[in-house]
Design a protein around this motif. Structure first.
Motif, short mmCIF file in Angstrom:
data_model
loop_
_atom_site.label_atom_id
_atom_site.label_comp_id
_atom_site.label_asym_id
_atom_site.label_seq_id
_atom_site.Cartn_x
_atom_site.Cartn_y
_atom_site.Cartn_z
N GLU A 115 19.79 -10.25 3.29
CA GLU A 115 18.36 -9.95 3.44
C GLU A 115 18.13 -8.45 3.41
O GLU A 115 18.89 -7.68 4.00
CB GLU A 115 17.85 -10.52 4.76
N LEU A 116 17.06 -8.03 2.73
CA LEU A 116 16.72 -6.61 2.67
C LEU A 116 16.08 -6.20 3.99
O LEU A 116 15.04 -6.72 4.39
CB LEU A 116 15.76 -6.34 1.52
N LEU A 117 16.72 -5.24 4.66
CA LEU A 117 16.24 -4.75 5.95
C LEU A 117 15.53 -3.40 5.84
O LEU A 117 14.77 -3.02 6.73
CB LEU A 117 17.41 -4.64 6.93
N GLY A 118 15.81 -2.67 4.77
CA GLY A 118 15.20 -1.37 4.60
C GLY A 118 15.63 -0.75 3.28
O GLY A 118 16.54 -1.26 2.61
N TYR A 119 14.98 0.33 2.90
CA TYR A 119 15.36 1.02 1.66
C TYR A 119 14.88 2.47 1.73
O TYR A 119 14.00 2.83 2.52
CB TYR A 119 14.75 0.33 0.43
N ALA A 120 15.50 3.30 0.92
CA ALA A 120 15.09 4.69 0.77
C ALA A 120 15.14 5.06 -0.70
O ALA A 120 16.04 4.64 -1.42
CB ALA A 120 16.00 5.62 1.58
N ARG A 121 14.16 5.83 -1.13
CA ARG A 121 14.15 6.37 -2.50
C ARG A 121 14.24 7.88 -2.41
O ARG A 121 13.54 8.50 -1.60
CB ARG A 121 12.89 5.95 -3.25
N ARG A 167 11.64 -6.76 -4.38
CA ARG A 167 12.14 -6.96 -3.00
C ARG A 167 11.62 -5.86 -2.07
O ARG A 167 11.23 -6.13 -0.93
CB ARG A 167 13.66 -6.97 -2.98
N CYS A 168 11.62 -4.64 -2.56
CA CYS A 168 11.13 -3.53 -1.74
C CYS A 168 9.65 -3.67 -1.45
O CYS A 168 9.19 -3.35 -0.34
CB CYS A 168 11.43 -2.20 -2.43
N GLU A 169 8.90 -4.17 -2.43
CA GLU A 169 7.46 -4.34 -2.21
C GLU A 169 7.17 -5.41 -1.17
O GLU A 169 6.18 -5.30 -0.42
CB GLU A 169 6.77 -4.70 -3.53
N GLU A 170 8.00 -6.44 -1.09
CA GLU A 170 7.81 -7.45 -0.05
C GLU A 170 7.96 -6.83 1.34
O GLU A 170 7.18 -7.13 2.25
CB GLU A 170 8.82 -8.59 -0.23
N LEU A 171 8.96 -5.97 1.49
CA LEU A 171 9.15 -5.29 2.76
C LEU A 171 8.00 -4.32 3.03
O LEU A 171 7.46 -4.27 4.16
CB LEU A 171 10.48 -4.54 2.76
N TYR A 172 7.60 -3.57 2.03
CA TYR A 172 6.48 -2.63 2.18
C TYR A 172 5.23 -3.37 2.64
O TYR A 172 4.52 -2.91 3.55
CB TYR A 172 6.22 -1.92 0.85
N ALA A 173 4.95 -4.53 2.05
CA ALA A 173 3.74 -5.29 2.39
C ALA A 173 3.76 -5.75 3.85
O ALA A 173 2.71 -5.80 4.50
CB ALA A 173 3.60 -6.49 1.46
N ARG A 174 4.94 -6.06 4.37
CA ARG A 174 5.03 -6.49 5.77
C ARG A 174 4.75 -5.34 6.74
O ARG A 174 4.35 -5.57 7.88
CB ARG A 174 6.41 -7.08 6.05
N LEU A 175 4.97 -4.11 6.28
CA LEU A 175 4.83 -2.96 7.15
C LEU A 175 3.45 -2.31 7.10
O LEU A 175 3.10 -1.52 7.99
CB LEU A 175 5.89 -1.91 6.79
N VAL A 176 2.66 -2.60 6.07
CA VAL A 176 1.41 -1.87 5.82
C VAL A 176 0.48 -1.84 7.02
O VAL A 176 -0.04 -0.79 7.41
CB VAL A 176 0.69 -2.44 4.59
N ALA A 177 0.23 -2.99 7.62
CA ALA A 177 -0.78 -3.07 8.67
C ALA A 177 -0.32 -2.51 10.01
O ALA A 177 -1.12 -2.40 10.94
CB ALA A 177 -1.22 -4.53 8.85
N ARG A 178 0.94 -2.12 10.12
CA ARG A 178 1.44 -1.62 11.40
C ARG A 178 0.88 -0.24 11.73
O ARG A 178 0.79 0.13 12.89
CB ARG A 178 2.97 -1.55 11.38
N ARG A 179 0.55 0.54 10.71
CA ARG A 179 0.09 1.90 10.94
C ARG A 179 -1.23 2.12 10.19
O ARG A 179 -1.30 1.91 8.98
CB ARG A 179 1.13 2.90 10.47
N PRO A 180 -2.29 2.56 10.87
CA PRO A 180 -3.54 2.84 10.15
C PRO A 180 -3.32 3.86 9.04
O PRO A 180 -2.49 4.77 9.15
CB PRO A 180 -4.45 3.43 11.25
N GLY A 181 -4.06 3.68 7.95
CA GLY A 181 -3.91 4.55 6.79
C GLY A 181 -3.06 3.96 5.70
O GLY A 181 -3.05 4.48 4.57
N GLY A 182 -2.33 2.88 6.00
CA GLY A 182 -1.49 2.25 4.99
C GLY A 182 -2.32 1.62 3.89
O GLY A 182 -3.42 1.10 4.12
#
Length: 417
Positions: A225-231, A173-188
């Motif tokens: 729905e998963l909105l965010g996470y922290a490790r 589930r966390c990886e799905e959220l991570y994948a949606r965010l990758v392209a928002r910031r260069p370097g991802g």
């Protein structure tokens, strides 16, 4: 009589040689072996067909590898990138041209593979500039005292529930959220299968007295729905004044600003702790604007990802530009001479990009290393010119080009490789 040293050669690695090959990397980096869990993961991720061995006769004395990565660039495109890794030479075989030979073979192979960009994280930054790598991203390490700062939570767009969960069980589930965010910031880095395990790697020997990895999920109260996470991990300590624990934050991810702020609010209010540390945040992270007193962040800026343009025109065409640009670049590239010469770069925001050879007079003069430094949208051609590393040949050419190369968000590498 001085004995002649045997010649060092560079050749492809064979799968059965992985252990001695990786062992040379251990020795080159100080000789402390990694925990078995970490070593096993890097063995699984190693692309043997893209790895090289430096040999003295039949003996492996060094080497380097490449990971086939996918890197976000300005404009949201995700490019195939050669992630240079595991580069090391035994201390007895330094100063004999081994690294230069390895870099030569690697970059030739990257070019043949059709990858326009190579990238690496440098153990010693001074080493890689001479091979055309420029420092393209930075990271901020921060340390906060609990109780000295508050987090301002923006207006909420719903109700969120925080829940502790197993970081491995919730990884998909966390990886799905991570994948949606990758392209928002260069370097991802868009993670390929297997790379998600890097995010939860947690060998007990590497914890340094901290707890096993913890994971807190921010879920929508109505839908789940998963909105965010922290490790994070916690180190429980006490002194004469009482609890003195430390929270070490590995990552915080969220799509909505209010969810991001809510997760940081949670991390800054854990019982029995007095300090919160994060070793890698973007230098323009929202946290800098959310805390009540930015002076208590005590940020320290560190270099992170180094970028090398292997196919210059293909690399420059693959990203977008923040402002109109029409400039002739005179590029020097001693190590990859096919990039050297004059290139006319033409682009407009949201429009087509062109980069072609030209005989027109140069307007900016720079090394390929400086192009690598600004490729992901960080840094500034103006600042590099102030340092004498970029020369404005035609007056008025520098600032428009600098504006075009900039990204709205500072580039940031989310994890090493």
């Amino acid at each position: 009589m001085t004995m002649r040293q045997p010649e060092l050669t560079v050749r492809p690695l064979r799968a059965e040689e992985w252990e001695p090959w990786y062992g040379t990397v251990d020795v080159a980096f100080g000789g402390t072996p990694e925990p078995p869990e970490e070593r096993a993961l890097w063995r699984e991720l190693t692309e043997v067909e893209r790895s090289l061995a430096i040999c003295e006769g039949d003996r492996i004395v060094g080497g380097g590898g490449i990971f086939s990565l996918r890197l976000a660039v300005p404009g949201g495109a995700v490019l195939p990138v050669a992630g240079v890794t595991m580069v090391g030479v035994l201390p007895t075989h330094r100063r004999r041209g081994a690294l230069t030979a390895l870099m030569r073979r690697q970059l030739d192979d990257v070019r043949a593979a059709g990858e326009a960009v190579a990238a690496l994280t440098a153990s010693e930054p001074a080493i890689y500039g001479r091979f055309g790598y420029g420092a393209a991203t930075r990271k901020a390490a921060v340390s906060l005292l609990r109780g000295r700062v508050r987090v301002r939570v923006p207006e909420q767009r719903g109700e969120v529930v925080l829940r502790l969960a197993d970081p491995v069980a919730e990884l998909p589930r966390c990886e799905e959220l991570y994948a949606r965010l990758v392209a928002r910031r260069p370097g991802g880095l868009a993670r390929r299968p297997g790379w998600e395990q890097v995010a939860v790697l947690d060998a007990p020997e590497s914890r340094g007295g901290f707890s096993p990895l913890q994971c807190v999920l921010a879920e929508d109260a109505a839908s789940g729905e998963l909105l965010g996470y922290a490790r994070y991990a916690v180190k429980g300590e006490f002194d004469e004044r009482g609890a003195a624990g430390t929270v070490r934050v590995r990552t915080v991810q969220a799509e909505q600003p209010w969810v991001y702020a809510r997760l940081w609010e949670f991390l800054l209010d854990l019982d029995l702790t007095v300090r919160v540390e994060a070793a890698s945040l973007p230098v323009d992270d929202p946290l800098l604007h959310l805390v009540s007193d930015v002076r208590h962040l005590t940020p320290r800026l560190v270099d992170a990802l180094y970028v090398r343009l292997v196919d210059l025109p293909a690399a420059l065409v693959a990203r977008s530009y923040a402002a109109p640009v029409d400039v002739v670049l005179e590029v020097t590239d001693a190590f990859c001479p096919w990039n050297a010469g004059r290139w006319r770069l033409t682009a407009a925001p949201g429009g087509p990009v062109s980069c072609v050879r030209t005989g027109d007079p140069a307007e900016l003069d720079l090394d390929v290393r400086e192009l690598g430094s600004v490729y992901l949208g960080g840094g500034s051609l103006v600042a590099l010119a102030a340092a004498g590393l970029v020369r404005e040949v035609r007056p008025g050419a520098l600032e428009p080009a600098a504006a075009a190369f900039r990204s709205a968000l500072e580039p940031w590498l989310p994890h090493g490789f």
